[in-house]
Design an enzyme around this catalytic site. Structure first.
Site, PDB file in Angstrom:
ATOM      1  N   HIS A 196       0.871  -1.176   0.000  1.00  0.00           N
ATOM      2  CA  HIS A 196       0.000   0.000   0.000  1.00  0.00           C
ATOM      3  C   HIS A 196       0.909   1.228   0.000  1.00  0.00           C
ATOM      4  O   HIS A 196       1.608   1.477   0.988  1.00  0.00           O
ATOM      5  CB  HIS A 196      -0.878  -0.024   1.255  1.00  0.00           C
ATOM      6  CG  HIS A 196      -1.769   1.150   1.403  1.00  0.00           C
ATOM      7  ND1 HIS A 196      -3.111   1.090   1.106  1.00  0.00           N
ATOM      8  CD2 HIS A 196      -1.526   2.418   1.818  1.00  0.00           C
ATOM      9  CE1 HIS A 196      -3.660   2.278   1.347  1.00  0.00           C
ATOM     10  NE2 HIS A 196      -2.704   3.099   1.777  1.00  0.00           N
ATOM     11  N   HIS A 254       1.353   5.453  -0.821  1.00  0.00           N
ATOM     12  CA  HIS A 254       0.874   6.783  -1.185  1.00  0.00           C
ATOM     13  C   HIS A 254       1.927   7.403  -2.097  1.00  0.00           C
ATOM     14  O   HIS A 254       3.073   6.951  -2.140  1.00  0.00           O
ATOM     15  CB  HIS A 254       0.630   7.634   0.061  1.00  0.00           C
ATOM     16  CG  HIS A 254      -0.609   7.239   0.793  1.00  0.00           C
ATOM     17  ND1 HIS A 254      -1.601   8.124   1.123  1.00  0.00           N
ATOM     18  CD2 HIS A 254      -1.025   6.037   1.244  1.00  0.00           C
ATOM     19  CE1 HIS A 254      -2.571   7.494   1.756  1.00  0.00           C
ATOM     20  NE2 HIS A 254      -2.247   6.224   1.844  1.00  0.00           N
ATOM     21  N   CYS A 300      -3.822  11.136   3.989  1.00  0.00           N
ATOM     22  CA  CYS A 300      -3.237  10.781   5.272  1.00  0.00           C
ATOM     23  C   CYS A 300      -3.381  11.992   6.185  1.00  0.00           C
ATOM     24  O   CYS A 300      -2.560  12.911   6.132  1.00  0.00           O
ATOM     25  CB  CYS A 300      -1.773  10.393   5.081  1.00  0.00           C
ATOM     26  SG  CYS A 300      -1.030   9.774   6.577  1.00  0.00           S
ATOM     27  N   ASN A 352      -3.761   7.946  -2.067  1.00  0.00           N
ATOM     28  CA  ASN A 352      -3.264   6.643  -2.498  1.00  0.00           C
ATOM     29  C   ASN A 352      -2.797   6.723  -3.943  1.00  0.00           C
ATOM     30  O   ASN A 352      -3.202   7.608  -4.692  1.00  0.00           O
ATOM     31  CB  ASN A 352      -4.378   5.608  -2.388  1.00  0.00           C
ATOM     32  CG  ASN A 352      -4.827   5.414  -0.965  1.00  0.00           C
ATOM     33  OD1 ASN A 352      -4.045   5.057  -0.107  1.00  0.00           O
ATOM     34  ND2 ASN A 352      -6.093   5.672  -0.708  1.00  0.00           N
TER      35      ASN A 352
END
Length: 147
Positions: free
Chosen positions: A53, A55, A86, A95
């Site tokens: 995952h 960003h 975030c 993301n």
């Protein structure tokens, strides 16, 4: 090292998948490689048990995903039009856009089953529903401009 210990503990508790996340988007290919070396090879955690995952705050998400793919990880989180964020990290972006991940995978010859134009339509729809928000996907912007 701590990530490897935590990942192993989670697997020992019965978790079927561990998602390794860079939620503030500061990681780069070198640090991703080092992390995966430790988790996969030093700790012996199978790639099939891992997801990633990333960003894209520093524009490194795609390179991190490519490194992850090279290490055998095939589960990648993303979000249409780069939605998300975030809230506890100033300046952190959303993301990695799904459009960019799909474009990269298709250009690597990896079949995803995702139709990029349809995905872009979904992004346009959600961006419109959010008050004409601008897409965070460079791929979506470039392909839309080329029409």
């Amino acid at each position: 090292e701590k990530v490897g210990h935590v990942a192993q503990a989670l697997l020992d508790m019965g978790c079927y998948e561990i998602s390794l996340g860079d939620t503030i988007g500061t990681g780069a290919a070198g640090t991703t490689h080092t992390l995966l070396q430790h988790v996969l090879y030093d700790k012996g955690i199978p790639a099939e048990k891992l997801a990633v995952h990333f960003h894209d705050t520093y524009g490194q998400a795609l390179s991190n995903i490519l490194v992850s793919l090279q290490h055998g990880i095939s589960v990648v989180d993303s979000s249409v039009s780069g939605l998300g964020g975030c809230p506890y990290a100033k300046g952190a972006s959303g993301n990695v856009p799904t459009e960019e991940v799909v474009y990269m995978l298709h250009n690597l010859g990896i079949k995803t089953g995702v139709d990029l134009p349809t995905l872009m339509q979904a992004g346009t729809f959600i961006d419109s529903a959010l008050g004409n928000r601008a897409t965070q996907s460079k791929v979506a912007r470039a392909l839309a401009a080329s029409k």
